[in-house]
Design an enzyme around this catalytic site. Structure first.
Site, mmCIF file in Angstrom:
data_model
loop_
_atom_site.group_PDB
_atom_site.id
_atom_site.type_symbol
_atom_site.label_atom_id
_atom_site.label_comp_id
_atom_site.label_asym_id
_atom_site.label_seq_id
_atom_site.Cartn_x
_atom_site.Cartn_y
_atom_site.Cartn_z
ATOM 1 C CE LYS A 129 5.371 -0.938 6.807
ATOM 2 N NZ LYS A 129 4.391 -0.548 5.773
ATOM 3 N NE ARG A 188 0.224 -4.580 6.351
ATOM 4 C CZ ARG A 188 0.829 -5.064 5.290
ATOM 5 N NH1 ARG A 188 0.166 -5.796 4.415
ATOM 6 N NH2 ARG A 188 2.108 -4.800 5.078
ATOM 7 C CG ASN A 199 0.738 -1.131 6.228
ATOM 8 O OD1 ASN A 199 1.876 -1.128 6.706
ATOM 9 N ND2 ASN A 199 0.514 -1.397 4.953
ATOM 10 C CG HIS A 203 8.265 -4.703 4.936
ATOM 11 N ND1 HIS A 203 8.019 -4.386 3.623
ATOM 12 C CD2 HIS A 203 9.282 -5.605 4.929
ATOM 13 C CE1 HIS A 203 8.854 -5.067 2.851
ATOM 14 N NE2 HIS A 203 9.636 -5.807 3.620
#
Length: 140
Positions: free
Chosen positions: A11, A104, A114, A117
């Site tokens: 991310k 994470r 976090n 995905h």
């Protein structure tokens, strides 16, 4: 054990902090193989479609805005029981509840940012992989 493919996104919080290599090292150390990978900047339409399953949830607009806030790295991973294996190495959605050594726990900034995905099922992995990759881009 069954050889499977699963989908991953590194991310914007992870790419902003140049964590692609560190996260990939954890993925590979876990026994998964990265068979496709590209850095993209998702459009709003792409993010809205990809996360459409959450469109009725209160966090949807914030999620879309976060996912388009910077580049992401989309990946296809392969390995034995890849869906479960990747979810294990990702750790709990809330990094405070994630085990030490998971992506994470080590890298997430918050429950929203976090870092990664991962597909939650083989069915969703197939859909998510096809959304970002053609079959010819998957090189085992």
């Amino acid at each position: 054990m069954t050889m499977e493919k699963t989908f991953s996104i590194l991310k914007p919080d992870a790419t902003r902090r140049n964590l692609t290599g560190a996260i990939n090292a954890l993925i590979e150390k876990s026994g998964l193989k990265i068979i496709a990978q590209k850095r993209i900047h998702m459009s709003k339409a792409q993010a809205e479609t990809f996360y459409g399953v959450h469109s009725e949830r209160a966090f949807f607009n914030d999620l879309v805005e976060f996912m388009i806030s910077g580049p992401v790295v989309v990946q296809v991973l392969e390995g034995e029981n890849a869906v479960v294996a990747y979810r294990d190495i990702m750790g709990a959605t809330n990094p405070e509840n994630a085990e030490v050594g998971t992506i994470r726990k080590e890298f997430a900034e918050s429950i929203e940012a976090n870092s990664v995905h991962g597909s939650d099922s083989l069915e969703n992995a197939t859909i998510e992989m096809a959304y970002f990759f053609s079959g010819t881009e998957l090189v085992g």
